[in-house]
Design an enzyme around this catalytic site. Sequence first.
Site, PDB file in Angstrom:
ATOM      1  N   PRO A 112     -46.772   7.721 106.651  1.00  0.00           N
ATOM      2  CA  PRO A 112     -47.692   8.153 105.683  1.00  0.00           C
ATOM      3  C   PRO A 112     -47.200   8.011 104.418  1.00  0.00           C
ATOM      4  CG  PRO A 112     -46.615   9.909 107.154  1.00  0.00           C
ATOM      5  CD  PRO A 112     -45.864   8.573 107.207  1.00  0.00           C
ATOM      6  N   GLU A 113     -48.341   7.534 103.488  1.00  0.00           N
ATOM      7  CA  GLU A 113     -48.142   7.247 101.967  1.00  0.00           C
ATOM      8  C   GLU A 113     -49.436   8.389 101.429  1.00  0.00           C
ATOM      9  OE1 GLU A 113     -49.015   3.244 100.718  1.00  0.00           O
ATOM     10  OE2 GLU A 113     -48.607   2.482 102.762  1.00  0.00           O
ATOM     11  N   HIS A 117     -40.071  14.963 120.259  1.00  0.00           N
ATOM     12  CA  HIS A 117     -39.961  14.811 118.893  1.00  0.00           C
ATOM     13  C   HIS A 117     -40.708  15.842 118.066  1.00  0.00           C
ATOM     14  CE1 HIS A 117     -38.558  11.067 119.968  1.00  0.00           C
ATOM     15  NE2 HIS A 117     -39.284  10.403 120.323  1.00  0.00           N
ATOM     16  N   ARG A 131     -38.840   8.946 114.491  1.00  0.00           N
ATOM     17  CA  ARG A 131     -37.845   8.292 113.818  1.00  0.00           C
ATOM     18  C   ARG A 131     -36.931   8.999 113.018  1.00  0.00           C
ATOM     19  NH1 ARG A 131     -39.979   2.611 111.522  1.00  0.00           N
ATOM     20  NH2 ARG A 131     -37.859   2.225 111.448  1.00  0.00           N
ATOM     21  N   ARG A 139     -40.182  -5.828  82.777  1.00  0.00           N
ATOM     22  CA  ARG A 139     -39.715  -5.758  84.432  1.00  0.00           C
ATOM     23  C   ARG A 139     -39.641  -7.155  84.960  1.00  0.00           C
ATOM     24  NH1 ARG A 139     -39.335  -0.966  86.197  1.00  0.00           N
ATOM     25  NH2 ARG A 139     -37.945  -2.141  87.480  1.00  0.00           N
TER      26      ARG A 139
END
Length: 270
Positions: free
Chosen positions: A2-3, A92, A111, A151
């Site tokens: 998930p972002e 889970h 996970r 950078r």
Amino acid sequence: MPELPEVETTRRSLLADVVGARIVAVTVREPRLRRPVPADLADRLRGRRVTAIERTGKYLLFALDDGRTLLVHLGMSGSLCLAPPTASPARHDHVVIALDRDRLLVFNDPRRFGLVRLAARAELDELRALGPDPLANAPSLDAWRALTRHRRTPIKTLLMDQRRLAGVGNIYANEALFVAGVRPRRRAGSLTRAELARLAAALRAVLERAVDLGGSSISDYRDGYGNAGYFQIHHAVYDRHGQPCGRCGATIKRQVLAGRSSFYCPRCQR
DNA sequence: ATATGCACCTGTGTGC
DNA sequence: TGCACACAGGTGCATA
């Protein structure tokens, strides 16, 4: 997995049933997450009312009526779903929060890279190091310039660095760079002002569209009601190596940067 | 300070 | 069918 768009979709899907609800019981079925779930979580949550749900980057913040904040991160495979009180726990399901008004709020994470913890907001050091949220607090062009100047790291790696920018992960970094026409490997400091402006606009457009479509469901992401997102249909490059670019027909390439798969069109992105 | 590699986990897909 | 391996939406720590 998930972002920002998936976390924001989860947040919105929970608002109606969770804000205003009181926590009546908490079961920690598996405390071994990225950091152990504190042993006193259940005691501290019981009896509290949720007053708001906010998001910073990829973190969800449940504000409680005692001034503390329940912090949840979905990691790579986490989800928060509402379930009826009669539901039996699934594999889970690590933390189950029983609310009044007959709802369970269930944290599931195969996970176990996710995070559930509780503290006063000022004590949440996870939040202190985060860069600006590209939707709520988008950097100006000058701020982008300051973020990238000198950078040498690849621009894609910088986009995913949560201390520079909070919420962008592998999918949306790749997609935004495609829309902006910039190769993932380009040194961040080498981007021209025009390229930075295109990238800032592309990132906002991609994230907003993804939120509108409920995020991307690659295999298992679901919102609070168990609904999948639809943005994955619109991925231009992510996980599309070997396939033709939808814009120019060139073959999409894959390249590993900082240990993460990167995808780009060799003709559309310079 | 800055950049990379790897570890942390389970599940899935691929090739032999 | 089984097995080994690569890879997956993220992050933090060790290492140069």
